[in-house]
Design an enzyme around this catalytic site. Sequence first.
Site, mmCIF file in Angstrom:
data_model
loop_
_atom_site.group_PDB
_atom_site.id
_atom_site.type_symbol
_atom_site.label_atom_id
_atom_site.label_comp_id
_atom_site.label_asym_id
_atom_site.label_seq_id
_atom_site.Cartn_x
_atom_site.Cartn_y
_atom_site.Cartn_z
ATOM 1 N N SER A 92 68.489 17.014 94.668
ATOM 2 C CA SER A 92 69.543 16.890 93.656
ATOM 3 C C SER A 92 70.202 18.229 93.355
ATOM 4 O O SER A 92 71.430 18.322 93.202
ATOM 5 C CB SER A 92 68.965 16.286 92.372
ATOM 6 N N ASN A 93 69.407 19.299 93.280
ATOM 7 C CA ASN A 93 69.971 20.612 92.964
ATOM 8 C C ASN A 93 70.767 21.205 94.110
ATOM 9 O O ASN A 93 71.454 22.212 93.938
ATOM 10 C CB ASN A 93 68.846 21.566 92.545
ATOM 11 N N LYS B 103 57.687 12.639 94.860
ATOM 12 C CA LYS B 103 58.183 13.569 93.854
ATOM 13 C C LYS B 103 58.691 12.715 92.705
ATOM 14 O O LYS B 103 59.630 11.933 92.867
ATOM 15 C CB LYS B 103 59.321 14.439 94.384
ATOM 16 N N TYR C 19 61.051 9.725 96.415
ATOM 17 C CA TYR C 19 61.710 10.555 95.407
ATOM 18 C C TYR C 19 62.288 9.664 94.329
ATOM 19 O O TYR C 19 63.219 8.897 94.574
ATOM 20 C CB TYR C 19 62.798 11.401 96.075
ATOM 21 N N GLY D 76 58.290 16.630 89.224
ATOM 22 C CA GLY D 76 59.663 16.943 89.566
ATOM 23 C C GLY D 76 60.318 17.971 88.682
ATOM 24 O O GLY D 76 61.534 18.166 88.755
ATOM 25 N N VAL E 185 58.088 20.273 92.372
ATOM 26 C CA VAL E 185 59.398 20.700 92.865
ATOM 27 C C VAL E 185 60.181 21.074 91.615
ATOM 28 O O VAL E 185 60.581 20.199 90.841
ATOM 29 C CB VAL E 185 60.103 19.589 93.653
ATOM 30 N N SER F 181 60.360 12.746 89.103
ATOM 31 C CA SER F 181 61.119 13.606 88.191
ATOM 32 C C SER F 181 61.371 12.971 86.837
ATOM 33 O O SER F 181 62.123 13.514 86.031
ATOM 34 C CB SER F 181 62.472 13.979 88.835
#
Length: 327
Positions: free
Chosen positions: A77-78, A196, A168, A222, A239, A198
């Site tokens: 996403s980043n 992961k 994810y 996350g 992460v 988040s």
Amino acid sequence: MLGPRVWSSVRQGLSRALSSTVGGWASGEGRKVDISGVYPPVTTPFTATAEVDYGKLEENLHKLGTFPFRGFVVQGSNGEFPFLTSSERLEVVTRVRQALPRDKLLLAGSGCESTQATVEMTVSMAQVGADAAMVVTPCYYHGRMNSAALIHHYTKVADLSPIPVVLYSVPANTGLDLPVDAVVTLSQHPNIVGIKDSGGDVTRIGLIVHKTRRQDFQVLAGSAGFLLASYAVGAVGGVCALANVLGAQVCQLERLCLTGQWEDAQKLQHRLIEPNTAVTRRFGIPGLKKTMDWFGYYGGPCRAPLRELSADQEEALRLDFTSNGWL
């Protein structure tokens, strides 16, 4: 699209590719690749004209490489992956692989909206050097993305992926939590190695750890904001966007948790909560990139429609770091 012959070739070559994947995916003990550790989700640098700046990407990686990260997440996403073309996504992963030592894991985001497109992107990510694929939940038709649909999607991707798959779940961006029952079912797949998560729900993370305990399956937090709590309930790493600017501190938090120094870990975690919130939920990628500029990395602009912070937002962002002793 992948034609029938290519799909057949992917299927036939799967077992050979899995046995040779970096990190000992199919070791003598039959264990999956170990994804434990801390990963910064690498940002994608852009020039003033919104082109990917590969030179700045390599500069950032060189600086981040001084910290004891397990590896790097690329095109998460980043990394602003929804704003990149397919060729740009692959080129970014190619450049990162070239810049990284082989002992650093490269987890590449390969999620797309359709199953077929995700398979194609995952195969391509493997070809350019990814060690594992991090696959976000498809979400455009989120009303129909129930457990059955998601299990079918991830099973097909994992069946055809030449590299291990990491689930994810990022509900803040997708509006969709990967259901726990789906995670438990998918954890039994030999090519799905972990998740992961988040969402920030530590009870959910603990439940996933508990319900997948008989599988060779690992959970990554996350975000750095709940890293300590996640370690406490059985996660094996994280992460963390904040690791792009406070890499040493996030790695220190990992070390304190792993060595049982919970009092010191708690003190450090408390000082990371506000900065972490600032570069994630509060100000997002524009906030993260602005902070990277302050800490000696190249943050630079985001790609439209993301906008830079206002002066008031920038002041509030800075306060979240200075009040905790980081600036």
